[in-house]
Design a protein around this motif. Sequence first.
Motif, PDB file in Angstrom:
ATOM      1  N   GLY A   1     -66.287   0.648 110.419  1.00 28.40           N
ATOM      2  CA  GLY A   1     -65.291   1.572 109.884  1.00 28.40           C
ATOM      3  C   GLY A   1     -65.850   2.477 108.802  1.00 28.40           C
ATOM      4  O   GLY A   1     -65.502   3.660 108.731  1.00 28.40           O
ATOM      5  N   LEU A   2     -66.716   1.934 107.959  1.00 30.97           N
ATOM      6  CA  LEU A   2     -67.341   2.772 106.930  1.00 30.97           C
ATOM      7  C   LEU A   2     -68.177   3.884 107.556  1.00 30.97           C
ATOM      8  O   LEU A   2     -68.133   5.038 107.108  1.00 30.97           O
ATOM      9  CB  LEU A   2     -68.224   1.907 106.021  1.00 30.97           C
ATOM     10  CG  LEU A   2     -67.523   1.036 104.985  1.00 30.97           C
ATOM     11  CD1 LEU A   2     -68.568   0.262 104.185  1.00 30.97           C
ATOM     12  CD2 LEU A   2     -66.661   1.874 104.042  1.00 30.97           C
ATOM     13  N   GLY A   3     -68.949   3.524 108.583  1.00 27.91           N
ATOM     14  CA  GLY A   3     -69.744   4.541 109.261  1.00 27.91           C
ATOM     15  C   GLY A   3     -68.874   5.604 109.908  1.00 27.91           C
ATOM     16  O   GLY A   3     -69.161   6.809 109.803  1.00 27.91           O
ATOM     17  N   TYR A   4     -67.813   5.167 110.570  1.00 25.95           N
ATOM     18  CA  TYR A   4     -66.911   6.107 111.233  1.00 25.95           C
ATOM     19  C   TYR A   4     -66.240   7.036 110.219  1.00 25.95           C
ATOM     20  O   TYR A   4     -66.215   8.256 110.401  1.00 25.95           O
ATOM     21  CB  TYR A   4     -65.855   5.326 112.015  1.00 25.95           C
ATOM     22  CG  TYR A   4     -64.917   6.182 112.816  1.00 25.95           C
ATOM     23  CD1 TYR A   4     -65.253   6.570 114.113  1.00 25.95           C
ATOM     24  CD2 TYR A   4     -63.696   6.599 112.288  1.00 25.95           C
ATOM     25  CE1 TYR A   4     -64.383   7.356 114.858  1.00 25.95           C
ATOM     26  CE2 TYR A   4     -62.832   7.388 113.027  1.00 25.95           C
ATOM     27  CZ  TYR A   4     -63.176   7.753 114.312  1.00 25.95           C
ATOM     28  OH  TYR A   4     -62.326   8.543 115.038  1.00 25.95           O
ATOM     29  N   GLY A   5     -65.731   6.461 109.144  1.00 26.53           N
ATOM     30  CA  GLY A   5     -65.035   7.262 108.154  1.00 26.53           C
ATOM     31  C   GLY A   5     -65.934   8.223 107.408  1.00 26.53           C
ATOM     32  O   GLY A   5     -65.511   9.321 107.025  1.00 26.53           O
ATOM     33  N   SER A   6     -67.192   7.832 107.194  1.00 25.91           N
ATOM     34  CA  SER A   6     -68.102   8.686 106.429  1.00 25.91           C
ATOM     35  C   SER A   6     -68.416   9.988 107.144  1.00 25.91           C
ATOM     36  O   SER A   6     -68.817  10.970 106.495  1.00 25.91           O
ATOM     37  CB  SER A   6     -69.404   7.929 106.134  1.00 25.91           C
ATOM     38  OG  SER A   6     -70.082   7.624 107.340  1.00 25.91           O
ATOM     39  N   VAL A   7     -68.235  10.016 108.466  1.00 29.11           N
ATOM     40  CA  VAL A   7     -68.455  11.253 109.221  1.00 29.11           C
ATOM     41  C   VAL A   7     -67.127  11.910 109.593  1.00 29.11           C
ATOM     42  O   VAL A   7     -66.924  13.100 109.359  1.00 29.11           O
ATOM     43  CB  VAL A   7     -69.286  10.975 110.497  1.00 29.11           C
ATOM     44  CG1 VAL A   7     -69.327  12.207 111.400  1.00 29.11           C
ATOM     45  CG2 VAL A   7     -70.692  10.555 110.121  1.00 29.11           C
ATOM     46  N   ARG A   8     -66.208  11.150 110.140  1.00 30.38           N
ATOM     47  CA  ARG A   8     -64.977  11.730 110.678  1.00 30.38           C
ATOM     48  C   ARG A   8     -64.041  12.215 109.575  1.00 30.38           C
ATOM     49  O   ARG A   8     -63.385  13.260 109.716  1.00 30.38           O
ATOM     50  CB  ARG A   8     -64.278  10.692 111.571  1.00 30.38           C
ATOM     51  CG  ARG A   8     -62.995  11.168 112.220  1.00 30.38           C
ATOM     52  CD  ARG A   8     -63.213  12.433 113.080  1.00 30.38           C
ATOM     53  NE  ARG A   8     -64.101  12.204 114.194  1.00 30.38           N
ATOM     54  CZ  ARG A   8     -63.711  11.877 115.412  1.00 30.38           C
ATOM     55  NH1 ARG A   8     -62.425  11.739 115.662  1.00 30.38           N
ATOM     56  NH2 ARG A   8     -64.592  11.713 116.378  1.00 30.38           N
ATOM     57  N   TRP A   9     -63.956  11.462 108.478  1.00 34.03           N
ATOM     58  CA  TRP A   9     -62.986  11.806 107.434  1.00 34.03           C
ATOM     59  C   TRP A   9     -63.632  12.400 106.179  1.00 34.03           C
ATOM     60  O   TRP A   9     -63.111  13.350 105.604  1.00 34.03           O
ATOM     61  CB  TRP A   9     -62.184  10.571 107.029  1.00 34.03           C
ATOM     62  CG  TRP A   9     -61.459   9.945 108.181  1.00 34.03           C
ATOM     63  CD1 TRP A   9     -60.795  10.592 109.184  1.00 34.03           C
ATOM     64  CD2 TRP A   9     -61.335   8.550 108.450  1.00 34.03           C
ATOM     65  NE1 TRP A   9     -60.267   9.703 110.071  1.00 34.03           N
ATOM     66  CE2 TRP A   9     -60.561   8.430 109.647  1.00 34.03           C
ATOM     67  CE3 TRP A   9     -61.776   7.387 107.825  1.00 34.03           C
ATOM     68  CZ2 TRP A   9     -60.260   7.199 110.201  1.00 34.03           C
ATOM     69  CZ3 TRP A   9     -61.460   6.163 108.375  1.00 34.03           C
ATOM     70  CH2 TRP A   9     -60.710   6.071 109.560  1.00 34.03           C
ATOM     71  N   TRP A  10     -64.768  11.855 105.773  1.00 36.63           N
ATOM     72  CA  TRP A  10     -65.347  12.264 104.488  1.00 36.63           C
ATOM     73  C   TRP A  10     -66.490  13.260 104.636  1.00 36.63           C
ATOM     74  O   TRP A  10     -66.949  13.808 103.640  1.00 36.63           O
ATOM     75  CB  TRP A  10     -65.825  11.023 103.730  1.00 36.63           C
ATOM     76  CG  TRP A  10     -64.760   9.983 103.604  1.00 36.63           C
ATOM     77  CD1 TRP A  10     -63.448  10.192 103.288  1.00 36.63           C
ATOM     78  CD2 TRP A  10     -64.895   8.577 103.827  1.00 36.63           C
ATOM     79  NE1 TRP A  10     -62.750   9.010 103.278  1.00 36.63           N
ATOM     80  CE2 TRP A  10     -63.612   7.995 103.610  1.00 36.63           C
ATOM     81  CE3 TRP A  10     -65.947   7.734 104.176  1.00 36.63           C
ATOM     82  CZ2 TRP A  10     -63.385   6.629 103.736  1.00 36.63           C
ATOM     83  CZ3 TRP A  10     -65.719   6.372 104.314  1.00 36.63           C
ATOM     84  CH2 TRP A  10     -64.449   5.832 104.097  1.00 36.63           C
TER      85      TRP A  10
ATOM     86  N   LEU B   1     -69.703  13.035 105.131  1.00 38.29           N
ATOM     87  CA  LEU B   1     -70.849  12.736 104.275  1.00 38.29           C
ATOM     88  C   LEU B   1     -72.186  12.905 104.982  1.00 38.29           C
ATOM     89  O   LEU B   1     -73.221  13.042 104.328  1.00 38.29           O
ATOM     90  CB  LEU B   1     -70.743  11.296 103.747  1.00 38.29           C
ATOM     91  CG  LEU B   1     -69.524  10.971 102.882  1.00 38.29           C
ATOM     92  CD1 LEU B   1     -69.549   9.513 102.466  1.00 38.29           C
ATOM     93  CD2 LEU B   1     -69.501  11.881 101.661  1.00 38.29           C
ATOM     94  N   PHE B   2     -72.199  12.854 106.309  1.00 40.77           N
ATOM     95  CA  PHE B   2     -73.445  12.917 107.069  1.00 40.77           C
ATOM     96  C   PHE B   2     -73.343  13.988 108.146  1.00 40.77           C
ATOM     97  O   PHE B   2     -72.302  14.170 108.774  1.00 40.77           O
ATOM     98  CB  PHE B   2     -73.751  11.575 107.751  1.00 40.77           C
ATOM     99  CG  PHE B   2     -73.974  10.434 106.797  1.00 40.77           C
ATOM    100  CD1 PHE B   2     -75.194  10.251 106.177  1.00 40.77           C
ATOM    101  CD2 PHE B   2     -72.944   9.546 106.520  1.00 40.77           C
ATOM    102  CE1 PHE B   2     -75.391   9.205 105.299  1.00 40.77           C
ATOM    103  CE2 PHE B   2     -73.137   8.492 105.649  1.00 40.77           C
ATOM    104  CZ  PHE B   2     -74.357   8.322 105.030  1.00 40.77           C
ATOM    105  N   THR B   3     -74.463  14.669 108.367  1.00 41.33           N
ATOM    106  CA  THR B   3     -74.576  15.576 109.507  1.00 41.33           C
ATOM    107  C   THR B   3     -75.106  14.798 110.708  1.00 41.33           C
ATOM    108  O   THR B   3     -75.497  13.628 110.599  1.00 41.33           O
ATOM    109  CB  THR B   3     -75.529  16.730 109.187  1.00 41.33           C
ATOM    110  OG1 THR B   3     -76.857  16.190 108.986  1.00 41.33           O
ATOM    111  CG2 THR B   3     -75.093  17.467 107.925  1.00 41.33           C
TER     112      THR B   3
ATOM    113  N   ALA C   1     -81.139   9.957 111.632  1.00 42.13           N
ATOM    114  CA  ALA C   1     -82.092   9.370 110.688  1.00 42.13           C
ATOM    115  C   ALA C   1     -81.681   7.948 110.295  1.00 42.13           C
ATOM    116  O   ALA C   1     -82.533   7.067 110.149  1.00 42.13           O
ATOM    117  CB  ALA C   1     -82.208  10.252 109.445  1.00 42.13           C
ATOM    118  N   VAL C   2     -80.379   7.726 110.136  1.00 44.42           N
ATOM    119  CA  VAL C   2     -79.906   6.373 109.823  1.00 44.42           C
ATOM    120  C   VAL C   2     -80.240   5.414 110.955  1.00 44.42           C
ATOM    121  O   VAL C   2     -80.708   4.289 110.731  1.00 44.42           O
ATOM    122  CB  VAL C   2     -78.381   6.387 109.551  1.00 44.42           C
ATOM    123  CG1 VAL C   2     -77.847   4.967 109.449  1.00 44.42           C
ATOM    124  CG2 VAL C   2     -78.070   7.156 108.276  1.00 44.42           C
TER     125      VAL C   2
END
Length: 398
Positions: free
Chosen positions: A9-18, A20-22, A28-29
């Motif tokens: 969920g953290l990974g999903y939210g960091s892109v979809r909602w926040w 934070l990542f391109t 790269a991750v």
Amino acid sequence: MAPLYFALGLGYGSVRWWRLFTADQCDAVNRLVACFAVPFFAFDFAARIDPFALSYRVLAADALSKLAVALALAACAAAASTRCCGSGGGKRGGGGGFSWCITGFSLATLNNTLVVGVPLLDAMYGKWARDLIVQISVVQTIVYFPLLLLAFEVRRATTAAAAPPPPPTGTDDDDVEDGAAAAATAAAARRSLWPLVRAVWLKVARNPNVYAGVLGVAWACVTNRWHVETPSIIEGSVLIMSKTGVGLSMFSMGLFMALQDKIIVCGAGLTVLGMALRFVAGPAATAVGAFALGLRGDLLRLAIIQAYTHLHEIHSPSSFFLLSPEICLNSNGCMHDTSPHDETARDEQAALPQSITTFVFAKEYGLHAEILSTAVIFGTLASLPVLIVYYIVLGFIR
């Protein structure tokens, strides 16, 4: 299972909602996970086993079941290629067949025994079952994952050799030279098998996942043979990286999901196919291998169930768990071939959920990552009820 989905969920939210990542940063991750977290985890896990106390009949049954799956997939791919050629499909059918063989093998045989399987089977059958699952996981790490990587590299090399050179985009001299070099490389690859073999060998030789498990087992042989303790500074250095394995793998999967248009990217049809390979074809092949080598009783049941239980976490005084793709060992890191139940445990291991590492590799090589991610996410959720059903049904087998 909750910690796994928390990282997802953290990974999903960091892109979809926040945001934070391109997309490049997400790649790269995943590269970080594939090149550092998973190898350190594999080394740490393998270094804690007792290589002198293995159940060779169980491991042979596991190998036989994987061979049966590989042959069945190869036969299906050959038949599909023949039909494709007959209808004018030609080369594309053959290459696609090999790609589906890789994905099918991952789905049917490579499971997440340590995170899910160890705690459940320990509760069902006791310590002997846990030790056997760990043995199977070690062999998966040092044998079958490197073979999977080899298949990925062969596919990548053959695809690159068969692809036509890209058309020049301008009249610049450098562009012309690059196009000529690419054409010469592809032509050389088509004329001889050697360039392909050399390219594949160099790529595999540079992959740390090939060496990690083997080095871990080698160190385990030293420590168990001569009773040498790993220096605390080395153990701590390895441990701090290996503990990131499972969490970062699930986080990377969340990143991948967030970049897609929908959560179930592969569609309902491929999702059902993946679940069938995971929970039906895998256990069936394992049962064949177990019966062929004379495994019966609890060992046979364990063999079937382990194919879908590699994803659960265990926290008990008698176990040592590393939150990484497939690891859980007892407190002294040893496995013992002690059980009078050795002939009843092999079948239940085949019904465990999908290995998280297979998604990491599929994402790294760009092959059906959407199918593997769906298999991990929904396979883990389905693993507990499926395991209970298998446990009840297999209780009637003697």
